[in-house]
Design an enzyme around this catalytic site. Structure first.
Site, PDB file in Angstrom:
ATOM      1  N   LYS A 280      -4.347  43.855 -22.659  1.00  9.48           N
ATOM      2  CA  LYS A 280      -5.195  45.038 -22.767  1.00  9.48           C
ATOM      3  C   LYS A 280      -4.574  46.037 -23.720  1.00  9.48           C
ATOM      4  CE  LYS A 280      -7.012  44.978 -18.023  1.00  9.48           C
ATOM      5  NZ  LYS A 280      -8.437  44.817 -18.333  1.00  9.48           N
ATOM      6  N   ARG A 354     -12.126  36.624 -11.647  1.00 10.82           N
ATOM      7  CA  ARG A 354     -13.075  35.594 -11.199  1.00 10.82           C
ATOM      8  C   ARG A 354     -12.355  34.276 -10.919  1.00 10.82           C
ATOM      9  NH1 ARG A 354     -16.449  36.261 -16.590  1.00 10.82           N
ATOM     10  NH2 ARG A 354     -15.554  38.335 -16.347  1.00 10.82           N
TER      11      ARG A 354
HETATM   12  N1  BES Z   1      -9.723  44.338 -13.849  1.00 10.85           N
HETATM   13  C1  BES Z   1     -10.548  44.213 -14.986  1.00 10.85           C
HETATM   14  C2  BES Z   1     -11.872  44.952 -14.850  1.00 10.85           C
HETATM   15  C3  BES Z   1     -11.803  46.461 -14.760  1.00 10.85           C
HETATM   16  C4  BES Z   1     -11.947  47.241 -15.896  1.00 10.85           C
HETATM   17  C5  BES Z   1     -11.649  47.081 -13.548  1.00 10.85           C
HETATM   18  C6  BES Z   1     -11.913  48.610 -15.792  1.00 10.85           C
HETATM   19  C7  BES Z   1     -11.612  48.463 -13.448  1.00 10.85           C
HETATM   20  C8  BES Z   1     -11.745  49.239 -14.559  1.00 10.85           C
HETATM   21  C9  BES Z   1     -10.875  42.732 -15.233  1.00 10.85           C
HETATM   22  O1  BES Z   1      -9.881  41.839 -14.879  1.00 10.85           O
HETATM   23  C10 BES Z   1     -11.076  42.562 -16.703  1.00 10.85           C
HETATM   24  O2  BES Z   1     -10.149  42.760 -17.435  1.00 10.85           O
HETATM   25  N2  BES Z   1     -12.289  42.189 -17.084  1.00 10.85           N
HETATM   26  C11 BES Z   1     -12.611  41.978 -18.450  1.00 10.85           C
HETATM   27  C12 BES Z   1     -13.427  40.720 -18.557  1.00 10.85           C
HETATM   28  C13 BES Z   1     -13.654  40.260 -19.975  1.00 10.85           C
HETATM   29  C14 BES Z   1     -12.357  39.816 -20.601  1.00 10.85           C
HETATM   30  C15 BES Z   1     -14.643  39.122 -19.944  1.00 10.85           C
HETATM   31  C16 BES Z   1     -13.413  43.193 -18.917  1.00 10.85           C
HETATM   32  O3  BES Z   1     -14.223  43.720 -18.152  1.00 10.85           O
HETATM   33  O4  BES Z   1     -13.203  43.617 -20.045  1.00 10.85           O
HETATM   34 MN    MN Z   2      -8.473  41.528 -16.403  1.00 12.81          MN
END
Ligand code: BES
Ligand code: MN
Ligand code: ZN
Length: 500
Positions: A280, A354
């Site tokens: 990230k 997931r």
């Molecule tokens: N934990 C995150 C989602 C999230 C984002 C929770 C902001 C709370 C606040 C999740 O694991 C994630 O990183 N999801 C990605 C998925 C994508 C790579 C398909 C996302 O939402 O960007």
């Molecule tokens: Mn994630």
């Protein structure tokens, strides 16, 4: 904090004396008349000067000035009495509790509207416990609050000297306390930083809940997770020195009767989500200590379940891991099997939630639940769709979805049903494995739900994407910044609906 039921009036000693008033009560209420007399008419004047009409979400503060034992007297407006619900009562009590804390007080006395209906008593208990919550474990010296609200008396209209609380009011009080304590436990777990809350510590928290309430606990460490065939949970946890844990906490009613329902609540327990190799960006990464909020809600809910002993069999199942980049981390392009048997092609290691849920859902399915529910801070896309205060609800059973939405309304939590759009299912097709784990960027919260659906078999299932409301960067009426404990209240209301 000690919350008691009793008589509250002008002679009550407290740092804050809060009177909840509906619009119609403002000019006739005997409690206000008694206070006004004791204060030498100041209350009437203040009501007039401030044009206070007891509209909803308004307050009027006057000083006690030694004329009454209370330091401050506060009137909280509830709006038109016909429209007052326990949610307004809860909000006003939360504000009163927060005010007592900011005024560095320790004692609060409340006067409820009407005759202290059981639902209002429960709402008051929830309000004061939720509203006074602060996360101060890591503050020292001057930063640590020296005083904390610790005594609350809840009174009501017409509670004369001899008025006794009814058994129903007492039960409502303990119920409110139990559910609010569970929400606050959830907040504590979420607010704890990732260095203090690795998967093993989350399992300890589950064990503390199990011990306190006599629940059954099963915990799998990395070796056992591998032996059990949870290949996806193992894959996500590989990149961290903090080993993953699989946690299963269960409650069975003492005398299970024939129609006793079985509910399994699954939680995403990423104690930190760096994104892994698909790392990230730096901004906001720290918030990913809260990526175990679904798991925290599941574990904390069990504390209330253990205390309230509903006539429902309840299981909390948590897949806990830390998603880190490392020489041993899982990679985009990797293919893994799963507990279910299906193979999965990894696209983006930041879509780890997931994956751990897929194994947890496959495990949960074997418990043969009547209702299978999962809660997860799953997608940023969900925040884009619904904002920060509302969670998404997906499900394959309309009746169950309807019951859950109704429970959320009673609990005062924001939940909105979203569609499982079949047209997005194509995005999960892989050339080299049974499934890809991410689809199109557009509709990202939906395709994540569609991926989970692959692992629930024919269970009646709900998925809650709580990425928005689980952790907030601003305070709300019921919660300071940070972990909110979202999901606990709705789940507990849902169980109450089942246990009759
Ligand atoms: N934990 C995150 C989602 C999230 C984002 C929770 C902001 C709370 C606040 C999740 O694991 C994630 O990183 N999801 C990605 C998925 C994508 C790579 C398909 C996302 O939402 O960007
Ligand atoms: Mn994630
Ligand atoms: Zn995540």
């Amino acid at each position: 904090m000690k919350v008691t039921l009793g008589t509250v009036g002008a002679s009550t000693t407290a740092d804050v004396l809060a009177v909840l008033v509906a619009e119609e009560e403002l000019s006739t209420d005997p409690v206000l008349q008694e206070l006004d007399e004791a204060l030498g008419g100041v209350l009437r004047v203040a009501v007039k000067d401030e044009e206070f009409t007891a509209r909803k979400d308004t307050a009027l503060v006057v000083q006690g000035y030694g004329k009454v034992p209370a330091r401050r007297v506060v009137l909280y407006g509830l709006g038109a009495s016909a429209k007052v619900t326990p949610l307004e009562v809860r909000a006003a009590c939360a504000k009163a509790a927060r005010l007592t804390n900011t005024e560095k007080g320790t004692g609060l006395a409340l006067v409820l509207p009407g005759k202290g209906a059981a639902l209002d008593v429960r709402a008051a208990a929830e309000g004061v416990l939720l509203g006074s919550y602060r996360f101060v474990r890591h503050l020292t010296g001057d930063r640590k609050p020296r005083k904390d609200l610790d005594r609350v008396v809840v009174g009501w209209r017409g509670a004369g000297r001899e008025a006794r609380a009814t058994a129903e009011q007492k039960r409502a009080l303990s119920k409110g306390e139990a559910v609010a304590q569970a929400v606050n436990l959830c907040r504590d777990l979420v607010n704890e930083p990732a260095n203090e809350m690795p998967p093993a510590r989350l399992a300890e928290a589950a064990s503390e809940v199990a011990r306190a309430h006599g629940l059954t606990l099963r915990v799998l460490d990395r070796a056992r997770i591998r032996a059990a065939g949870m290949k996806l949970l193992d894959a996500v946890g590989r990149g961290s020195r903090n080993e993953p844990r699989f946690i299963h906490l269960s409650y069975k009613p003492e005398k299970a009767r024939k129609g006793t329902r079985r509910v399994v609540l699954v939680g995403k327990g990423l104690t930190f989500d760096s994104g892994g190799l698909s790392i990230k960006q730096a901004a906001g990464m720290g918030d990913m200590k809260a990526d175990m909020a679904g798991a925290a809600a599941a574990i904390a809910s069990m504390a209330a379940v253990g205390a309230l002993k509903p006539d429902v069999e309840v299981h909390a199942v948590v897949a806990a891991a830390e998603n880190m980049p490392d020489g041993d981390a899982y990679r985009p392009g990797d293919i893994f099997g799963s507990l279910d048997g299906k193979t999965v092609e990894i696209i983006n290691t930041d879509a780890e939630g997931r994956l751990v849920l897929a194994d947890a859902l496959a495990y949960a399915r074997k418990l043969e639940p009547d209702y299978l529910i999962d809660q997860a801070t799953l997608t940023g896309a969900c925040l884009i769709a619904l904002g920060t205060l509302t969670a998404a609800l997906y499900g394959n059973d309309d009746e169950l979805a309807g019951q859950y939405l109704a429970a959320a309304r009673t609990a005062g939590e924001g939940l909105w049903r979203m569609p499982l759009l079949e047209e997005l299912r194509d995005g999960l097709k892989s050339d080299v494995a049974d499934l890809k784990h991410t689809g199109d960027r557009y509709g990202g919260s939906i395709s994540a739900a569609l991926f989970l659906r692959e692992f629930v078999g024919d269970c009646k299932w709900l998925h809650l994407d709580i990425a928005g409301p689980a952790f907030l960067d601003r305070a709300t009426t019921l919660s300071p910044k940070g972990g909110t404990g979202f999901g606990v209240l709705t789940f507990l209301h849902f169980l109450e609906g089942l246990s009759g």
